[in-house]
Design a protein around this motif. Structure first.
Motif, mmCIF file in Angstrom:
data_model
loop_
_atom_site.group_PDB
_atom_site.id
_atom_site.type_symbol
_atom_site.label_atom_id
_atom_site.label_comp_id
_atom_site.label_asym_id
_atom_site.label_seq_id
_atom_site.Cartn_x
_atom_site.Cartn_y
_atom_site.Cartn_z
ATOM 1 N N GLU A 1 9.523 0.365 3.441
ATOM 2 C CA GLU A 1 8.599 -0.690 3.037
ATOM 3 C C GLU A 1 8.258 -1.625 4.192
ATOM 4 O O GLU A 1 9.095 -1.894 5.055
ATOM 5 C CB GLU A 1 9.202 -1.505 1.888
ATOM 6 C CG GLU A 1 9.328 -0.732 0.588
ATOM 7 C CD GLU A 1 9.929 -1.581 -0.515
ATOM 8 O OE1 GLU A 1 9.280 -1.749 -1.556
ATOM 9 O OE2 GLU A 1 11.066 -2.074 -0.318
ATOM 10 N N ARG A 2 7.021 -2.104 4.176
ATOM 11 C CA ARG A 2 6.600 -3.147 5.108
ATOM 12 C C ARG A 2 6.993 -4.509 4.544
ATOM 13 O O ARG A 2 7.244 -4.641 3.340
ATOM 14 C CB ARG A 2 5.084 -3.091 5.300
ATOM 15 C CG ARG A 2 4.564 -1.814 5.875
ATOM 16 C CD ARG A 2 3.042 -1.806 5.868
ATOM 17 N NE ARG A 2 2.484 -2.919 6.629
ATOM 18 C CZ ARG A 2 1.194 -3.188 6.704
ATOM 19 N NH1 ARG A 2 0.327 -2.434 6.041
ATOM 20 N NH2 ARG A 2 0.760 -4.204 7.419
ATOM 21 N N PRO A 3 7.028 -5.527 5.396
ATOM 22 C CA PRO A 3 7.209 -6.890 4.856
ATOM 23 C C PRO A 3 6.091 -7.178 3.863
ATOM 24 O O PRO A 3 4.913 -6.911 4.124
ATOM 25 C CB PRO A 3 7.115 -7.780 6.097
ATOM 26 C CG PRO A 3 7.523 -6.889 7.234
ATOM 27 C CD PRO A 3 7.035 -5.520 6.875
ATOM 28 N N SER A 4 6.440 -7.716 2.720
ATOM 29 C CA SER A 4 5.484 -7.826 1.619
ATOM 30 C C SER A 4 4.478 -8.949 1.782
ATOM 31 O O SER A 4 3.407 -8.915 1.185
ATOM 32 C CB SER A 4 6.229 -8.013 0.296
ATOM 33 O OG SER A 4 7.068 -9.153 0.368
ATOM 34 N N GLY A 5 4.767 -9.969 2.557
ATOM 35 C CA GLY A 5 3.824 -11.073 2.661
ATOM 36 C C GLY A 5 4.058 -11.915 3.894
ATOM 37 O O GLY A 5 5.042 -11.738 4.617
ATOM 38 N N GLY A 6 3.110 -12.833 4.146
ATOM 39 C CA GLY A 6 3.260 -13.715 5.289
ATOM 40 C C GLY A 6 1.967 -14.449 5.595
ATOM 41 O O GLY A 6 0.941 -14.263 4.934
ATOM 42 N N PHE A 7 2.040 -15.306 6.599
ATOM 43 C CA PHE A 7 0.901 -16.108 7.033
ATOM 44 C C PHE A 7 0.246 -15.449 8.242
ATOM 45 O O PHE A 7 0.898 -14.754 9.026
ATOM 46 C CB PHE A 7 1.351 -17.527 7.388
ATOM 47 C CG PHE A 7 1.850 -18.315 6.204
ATOM 48 C CD1 PHE A 7 0.970 -19.051 5.426
ATOM 49 C CD2 PHE A 7 3.206 -18.310 5.869
ATOM 50 C CE1 PHE A 7 1.426 -19.775 4.344
ATOM 51 C CE2 PHE A 7 3.674 -19.032 4.783
ATOM 52 C CZ PHE A 7 2.783 -19.764 4.014
ATOM 53 N N TYR B 1 -2.731 -16.788 3.778
ATOM 54 C CA TYR B 1 -1.455 -16.300 3.269
ATOM 55 C C TYR B 1 -1.745 -15.100 2.367
ATOM 56 O O TYR B 1 -2.658 -15.146 1.523
ATOM 57 C CB TYR B 1 -0.711 -17.368 2.458
ATOM 58 C CG TYR B 1 0.503 -16.798 1.732
ATOM 59 C CD1 TYR B 1 1.685 -16.572 2.409
ATOM 60 C CD2 TYR B 1 0.424 -16.463 0.375
ATOM 61 C CE1 TYR B 1 2.791 -16.032 1.760
ATOM 62 C CE2 TYR B 1 1.524 -15.924 -0.272
ATOM 63 C CZ TYR B 1 2.706 -15.704 0.420
ATOM 64 O OH TYR B 1 3.788 -15.162 -0.220
ATOM 65 N N SER B 2 -0.985 -14.047 2.562
ATOM 66 C CA SER B 2 -1.201 -12.843 1.747
ATOM 67 C C SER B 2 0.131 -12.272 1.297
ATOM 68 O O SER B 2 1.142 -12.361 2.010
ATOM 69 C CB SER B 2 -1.973 -11.785 2.547
ATOM 70 O OG SER B 2 -1.236 -11.374 3.680
ATOM 71 N N HIS B 3 0.115 -11.704 0.109
ATOM 72 C CA HIS B 3 1.272 -10.998 -0.437
ATOM 73 C C HIS B 3 0.768 -9.640 -0.922
ATOM 74 O O HIS B 3 -0.106 -9.558 -1.783
ATOM 75 C CB HIS B 3 1.896 -11.782 -1.589
ATOM 76 C CG HIS B 3 3.289 -11.341 -1.920
ATOM 77 N ND1 HIS B 3 3.583 -10.083 -2.414
ATOM 78 C CD2 HIS B 3 4.488 -11.994 -1.828
ATOM 79 C CE1 HIS B 3 4.881 -9.984 -2.613
ATOM 80 N NE2 HIS B 3 5.461 -11.129 -2.256
ATOM 81 N N ARG B 4 1.322 -8.571 -0.324
ATOM 82 C CA ARG B 4 0.799 -7.229 -0.584
ATOM 83 C C ARG B 4 1.397 -6.549 -1.804
ATOM 84 O O ARG B 4 0.880 -5.525 -2.251
ATOM 85 C CB ARG B 4 1.058 -6.323 0.629
ATOM 86 C CG ARG B 4 0.526 -6.830 1.945
ATOM 87 C CD ARG B 4 0.789 -5.810 3.037
ATOM 88 N NE ARG B 4 0.380 -6.293 4.333
ATOM 89 C CZ ARG B 4 1.172 -6.941 5.177
ATOM 90 N NH1 ARG B 4 2.428 -7.189 4.839
ATOM 91 N NH2 ARG B 4 0.732 -7.351 6.350
ATOM 92 N N ASN B 5 2.501 -7.087 -2.310
ATOM 93 C CA ASN B 5 3.233 -6.336 -3.325
ATOM 94 C C ASN B 5 3.794 -7.296 -4.381
ATOM 95 O O ASN B 5 5.006 -7.396 -4.582
ATOM 96 C CB ASN B 5 4.355 -5.543 -2.659
ATOM 97 C CG ASN B 5 4.918 -4.451 -3.554
ATOM 98 O OD1 ASN B 5 4.350 -4.117 -4.593
ATOM 99 N ND2 ASN B 5 6.041 -3.878 -3.153
ATOM 100 N N VAL B 6 2.912 -7.979 -5.072
ATOM 101 C CA VAL B 6 3.336 -8.950 -6.076
ATOM 102 C C VAL B 6 3.993 -8.217 -7.246
ATOM 103 O O VAL B 6 3.447 -7.236 -7.762
ATOM 104 C CB VAL B 6 2.133 -9.775 -6.565
ATOM 105 C CG1 VAL B 6 2.564 -10.781 -7.620
ATOM 106 C CG2 VAL B 6 1.469 -10.478 -5.387
ATOM 107 N N PHE B 7 5.177 -8.698 -7.657
ATOM 108 C CA PHE B 7 5.943 -8.125 -8.776
ATOM 109 C C PHE B 7 6.335 -6.668 -8.539
ATOM 110 O O PHE B 7 6.688 -5.955 -9.479
ATOM 111 C CB PHE B 7 5.166 -8.228 -10.095
ATOM 112 C CG PHE B 7 4.689 -9.604 -10.424
ATOM 113 C CD1 PHE B 7 5.567 -10.673 -10.437
ATOM 114 C CD2 PHE B 7 3.351 -9.840 -10.699
ATOM 115 C CE1 PHE B 7 5.131 -11.951 -10.745
ATOM 116 C CE2 PHE B 7 2.898 -11.114 -11.001
ATOM 117 C CZ PHE B 7 3.794 -12.179 -11.016
ATOM 118 N N GLY C 1 -0.817 0.308 1.537
ATOM 119 C CA GLY C 1 -0.675 -0.828 2.430
ATOM 120 C C GLY C 1 0.667 -1.513 2.371
ATOM 121 O O GLY C 1 0.833 -2.570 2.994
ATOM 122 N N ILE C 2 1.626 -0.957 1.665
ATOM 123 C CA ILE C 2 2.926 -1.615 1.530
ATOM 124 C C ILE C 2 4.049 -0.782 2.148
ATOM 125 O O ILE C 2 5.217 -1.169 2.076
ATOM 126 C CB ILE C 2 3.255 -1.890 0.047
ATOM 127 C CG1 ILE C 2 3.260 -0.599 -0.772
ATOM 128 C CG2 ILE C 2 2.274 -2.886 -0.540
ATOM 129 C CD1 ILE C 2 3.650 -0.793 -2.221
#
Length: 707
Positions: free
Chosen positions: A370-376, A400-406, A344-345
């Motif tokens: 890579e896709r954008p990692s996060g957003g609203f 709000y979601s972030h798909r690729n933390v760290f 998903g990233i």
């Protein structure tokens, strides 16, 4: 007598075959040409001693023999190169040994694609046409002999050679070109490694003798470099030829089948060399391209140029089933690309194999975008628990979601859903693959505060008042694949729940004085151990599916609830021409002390259509079955007809306070109807019109597939 190979035994030997060190012999064809030259010289000399009356014919025969000799030099180059081997190899039984060596000598091992074409290219090589080529000489007799001029020991080989001849027949006038073409035909039969035409003057006329050298009989096999090719496959491919003369055409078919085995599996492998050794041993060399290195290259979304990525390379590499040292498989690589996309990233993923220098291995470069990692995000939906009001069932959401933390593909999701009555605030943190775990175990930490309508169990109050069920939940779950198409989940969840009236005040009884909590307090508390196992077929809505879920209440504190709940769902889809039949069955049971609002509610859009939500019954047990047939109509629109049935199995009165009996719910019922579905970005939009067994009619609208 036909050859038999009933007693053939194939042995896979772990011994290392000694390296071949053949002594440089005098080339076989040089010896053959020498003998042929002496024979032709003697023939020419004898003809020169003939009478003068035969001089014109003598000159013609001399010219024919000289040209025949010159053409034979090129003709004999079409045979296989025969090299000797150490004497110990001759005594070996048939061996199928897979070694790691990929080294080869280009001089001794022609490429596989040249094995079947080398003879034909040489035989069909263009040559200049001279006057002597077109001069004809009458041939009185055509014979096939061995290279020493003696009869062949095996008459079947003589028959094969004679059958291959097209122009050369007794009492026929031949040109040099016609003889040369028949030489090629004998070689093309596959049974002979050399063929030399010799013209001999006899009392009855000119005798044309084809001196042939048959291939050796097949007595053993050495297969090198075949690390993934099954030994049995090689044995079966060569088994029928054991004890028989090696036929190059048949050998070419075997090589083609071996290459086909690699191609069918998408493997980078092929037969790179074949050699027939003394003693009838066939040496087969296979080249398999092993993976030398795998690297990740990040590309810019707009320019496509290499850039620095946010994802850690090891996070991507551990998703791959292709590893260093394996023979590269394109099919396996395709599955790896799909696996990385399911993270998903990534927007785009591709694998490019490149040669790793002269090692015979390949380097794999995985290009990723890579896709954008996060957003609203914002959206909406429908709650099936609200059946009245101007904004019946509408829900708005903000997240709000972030798909690729760290950079580890870990997911953080914070969402708020709000409706006329419903509200859910949820925080989820998921690690799809715990670092250091080799079983692909995922971990989810969840905190949730929700308020949902209590109409499923405690609806239809005479004073038109409504109540809601508030839950505060926190827990952790671990999931992992168990076997193909099966996954399992275990977790530990704490829940604090209670009922509220329209003003938000806590209540412990409904209008009928039925209790709303099991503890008698305003809130019930429980610690739940959860286990779930899921089977999914192809993943499509119409495919097979089975879910088993069990929850156990743990009374760590005396006031915490102690119960056990089991629930199961099954679904099976069957294609009937353009239509699809979908059958589903679900059921469950709960024992122990549990909150009344946690009883199984029957009836509604996702249960028995034709009834309001929970209007059939609510009990400790339930069974619901459904069957529907869907069929295409126009574009994304499809029609559906359906029938549902549900029952609480007579368990309604066993629920604390008997909320179903107080509301005169029947406890069982069925519904049927028809509807349409339209594909949308939110999932299928379902509009259905249903009738129940009470002759009531009802529209149902839903988004997404039925639970």
């Amino acid at each position: 007598m036909p050859l038999r190979n009933d007693d053939v035994r194939f042995i896979s030997s772990p011994l290392k075959i000694p390296p071949f060190r053949p002594q440089p012999p005098v080339p076989f064809f040089a010896q053959t040409l020498t003998k042929s030259k002496n024979s032709l010289s003697h023939l020419i000399y004898s003809l020169n001693e003939s009478t003068r009356s035969t001089e014109p014919f003598t000159r013609k025969l001399q010219s024919f023999a000289e040209h025949l000799y010159r053409k034979s030099v090129r003709t004999c180059s079409t045979c296989l190169s025969m090299t000797g081997a150490v004497d110990t190899l001759v005594n070996f039984p048939l061996l199928c040994s897979a070694s790691l060596s990929l080294n080869q000598s280009s001089a001794e091992f022609p490429a596989q694609s040249e094995l079947s074409t080398q003879l034909q290219q040489k035989a069909q090589q263009p040559h200049s046409v001279s006057r002597s080529d077109e001069e004809r000489v009458l041939i009185s007799e055509v014979l096939v002999r061995n290279k020493d001029g003696e009869e062949l020991e095996r008459k079947d080989l003589e028959t094969e050679a004679l059958t291959a001849l097209k122009a050369c027949r007794a009492n026929s006038a031949l040109t040099v070109r016609e003889v040369q073409e028949d030489v090629h035909r004998i070689i093309d039969s596959g049974y002979f490694c050399s063929c030399m035409p010799v013209a001999v003057d006899t009392r009855d006329g000119i005798r044309l003798v084809f001196q042939v050298e048959p291939n050796q009989e097949f007595h053993g096999l050495v297969c090198e470099g075949a690390n993934v090719l099954p030994t049995k496959f090689v044995e079966d491919a060569f088994r029928d030829g054991y004890g028989k003369v090696v036929n190059i055409r048949r050998l070419d078919e075997v090589i083609t089948s071996i290459n086909g085995w690699y191609m069918e599996r998408g493997l980078f492998g092929m037969v790179s060399g074949v050699e027939i050794l003394s003693g009838g041993i066939i040496r087969l060399q296979v080249a398999e391209a092993e993976v030398n290195n795998i690297s990740i290259r990040f590309l810019d979304r707009k320019t496509g140029e290499p850039t620095k990525g946010k994802t850690r390379p090891e996070t991507i590499l551990r998703q791959l089933t292709t590893k260093k040292g394996q023979v590269y498989s394109m099919l396996q690589g395709k599955r790896d690309v799909e696996t990385v996309l399911t993270m998903g990233i990534m927007e785009d993923v591709s694998i490019i194999p490149q040669p790793a220098g002269d090692t015979g291995k390949v380097d794999l470069i995985m290009n990723v975008v890579e896709r954008p990692s996060g957003g609203f995000s914002a959206g909406g939906g429908i709650s099936s628990g609200i059946t009245s009001g101007p904004l019946s069932g509408l829900i708005g959401s903000f997240a709000y979601s972030h798909r690729n933390v760290f950079g580890r593909n870990q997911k953080l999701n914070i969402s708020l859903e709000r409706g006329q009555i419903d509200s859910i605030f949820r925080i989820n943190y998921t690690d799809p693959w715990i670092e250091g775990d080799d079983k692909r175990t995922s971990r989810t930490i969840m905190v949730q505060n929700s308020r949902t309508p209590g109409t499923h169990v405690h609806g239809n109050q005479p004073d038109n008042s409504s109540l809601t069920i508030g839950r505060v939940t926190a827990g952790m779950e671990f999931s992992r694949p168990i076997r193909p198409k099966w996954s399992g989940t275990v977790g530990l969840i704490f829940q604090h729940s209670g009922a509220r009236d329209e003003k938000g005040n806590p209540i412990i009884k409904d209008f009928y004085s039925s209790p709303l909590t099991a503890s008698g307090k305003t809130n019930d508390e429980m610690l739940i151990a959860k286990f779930e196992s899921v089977y999914t077929g192809s993943g499509d809505q119409g495919s097979s599916m089975f879910v088993f879920n069990m929850e156990q209440g743990l009374p760590v504190l005396p006031e915490w609830l102690f119960f056990n709940r089991v629930n199961a769902r099954a679904r099976k889809g069957v294609e009937i021409g353009p239509a699809r039949l979908l059958l589903s069955l679900s059921g469950g049971h709960v024992v122990g002390n549990f909150s009344p609002h946690e009883a199984f509610a029957i009836g509604g859009t996702n249960s028995v259509r034709g009834y309001e939500e929970g209007a059939v019954g609510s009990g400790r047990s339930y069974v619901v079955g459904s069957g529907e047939i869907s069929f295409p109509m126009l574009g994304p629109v499809e029609g559906v007809i359906f029938s549902d049935y549900g029952t609480d199995l007579g368990s309604g009165p066993s629920v604390p306070g008997d909320p179903a009996g107080a509301r005169l719910k029947p406890g069982s019922g069925y519904g049927y109807g028809f509807g349409i579905r339209v594909d949308s970005p939110l999932g299928p939009l379902r509009l259905e019109y249903a009738f129940n067994d009470k002759q009531a009619k009802r529209f149902h609208f839903g988004v997404g597939y039925r639970n």
